[in-house]
Design an enzyme around this catalytic site. Sequence first.
Site, PDB file in Angstrom:
ATOM      1  N   GLU A  24      18.455  13.261  23.303  1.00  0.00           N
ATOM      2  CA  GLU A  24      19.128  14.555  23.536  1.00  0.00           C
ATOM      3  C   GLU A  24      20.293  14.385  24.512  1.00  0.00           C
ATOM      4  OE1 GLU A  24      16.392  17.493  24.915  1.00  0.00           O
ATOM      5  OE2 GLU A  24      14.927  16.976  23.347  1.00  0.00           O
TER       6      GLU A  24
ATOM      7  N   LEU B 292      29.421  -7.378  17.254  1.00  0.00           N
ATOM      8  CA  LEU B 292      30.773  -7.555  16.712  1.00  0.00           C
ATOM      9  C   LEU B 292      31.299  -8.957  17.019  1.00  0.00           C
ATOM     10  CD1 LEU B 292      32.489  -4.151  17.617  1.00  0.00           C
ATOM     11  CD2 LEU B 292      31.110  -4.733  15.604  1.00  0.00           C
TER      12      LEU B 292
ATOM     13  N   HIS C 210      23.984   3.188  24.451  1.00  0.00           N
ATOM     14  CA  HIS C 210      22.738   2.409  24.524  1.00  0.00           C
ATOM     15  C   HIS C 210      21.683   3.231  25.278  1.00  0.00           C
ATOM     16  CE1 HIS C 210      20.220  -1.117  24.530  1.00  0.00           C
ATOM     17  NE2 HIS C 210      19.950  -0.879  25.798  1.00  0.00           N
TER      18      HIS C 210
HETATM   19  C1  GRF Z   1      20.447   5.485  19.696  1.00  0.00           C
HETATM   20  O1  GRF Z   1      19.303   5.502  20.505  1.00  0.00           O
HETATM   21  C2  GRF Z   1      21.546   4.698  20.343  1.00  0.00           C
HETATM   22  O2  GRF Z   1      21.553   4.774  21.728  1.00  0.00           O
HETATM   23  C3  GRF Z   1      21.224   3.285  19.909  1.00  0.00           C
HETATM   24  O3  GRF Z   1      20.731   3.401  18.604  1.00  0.00           O
HETATM   25  C4  GRF Z   1      20.207   4.706  18.404  1.00  0.00           C
HETATM   26  C5  GRF Z   1      20.935   5.289  17.261  1.00  0.00           C
HETATM   27  O4  GRF Z   1      20.448   6.557  16.895  1.00  0.00           O
HETATM   28  N1  GRF Z   1      22.387   2.435  20.015  1.00  0.00           N
HETATM   29  P1  GRF Z   1      21.310   7.471  15.933  1.00  0.00           P
HETATM   30  O5  GRF Z   1      21.559   6.628  14.662  1.00  0.00           O
HETATM   31  O6  GRF Z   1      22.589   7.799  16.617  1.00  0.00           O
HETATM   32  O7  GRF Z   1      20.468   8.669  15.649  1.00  0.00           O
END
Ligand code: GRF
Length: 201
Positions: free
Chosen positions: A171, A92, A108
């Site tokens: 998960e 951003l 993350h």
């Molecule tokens: C996730 O692993 C999140 O931590 C990272 O990007 C991935 C996105 O997965 N920032 P989703 O699009 O939410 O399935």
Amino acid sequence: MKIGILISGRGSNMVALIDGVQSGRIPESEIAVVISDKTSAEGLEKAEMRGIETLVVERKDRQRAEHDAEIIAELQKRDVELVCLAGYMRLLSPAFIRAFPNKILNIHPSLLPAFPGLEAQKQAIGFGVKVSGCTVHFVDEALDHGAIILQKAVAVESDDTAETLAARILEHEHALYVEAVKRIVQRRYEIIGRRVNFHDA
Ligand code: GRF
């Protein structure tokens, strides 16, 4: 609280947040809009199926400041107060951060500050750590850097690949993001320096 979600892809964290709001686990909130910077994002259809307004603000061939200005305007038009990045793959601009001070969250897939940036799970496997996990944090101008809201540790098994580790962390991401947003909308916290303290956690 009106929440806007930004995605670029699959949208599984977005689905978790929508379900969290629609089930009442995240109280007194509404997902006002899901915005993707890519037309191809799979998450768009998942949001529509759940009755959420979606919008594509295509990033291709556009300067970040100008692209961000359009997204900010769409969020403000809908009175969005909290912005959740959910697999949103563009850093951003400073103007975006200023438009929503301490009201932009990201998830993350590592225990920050370890392994920021792309392919965090592959970085973790490559480094040989025995524990990784996921982090929900406020977004500031640096990549995967803002104050940490919640973290969850996940063990790395000796036969893990980047893919198996990513699936197991994912998960936990869903539950962690819902819990973090719940706490933020309930406003039970204060930020002191980089520390986010919860009053009744
Ligand atoms: C996730 O692993 C999140 O931590 C990272 O990007 C991935 C996105 O997965 N920032 P989703 O699009 O939410 O399935």
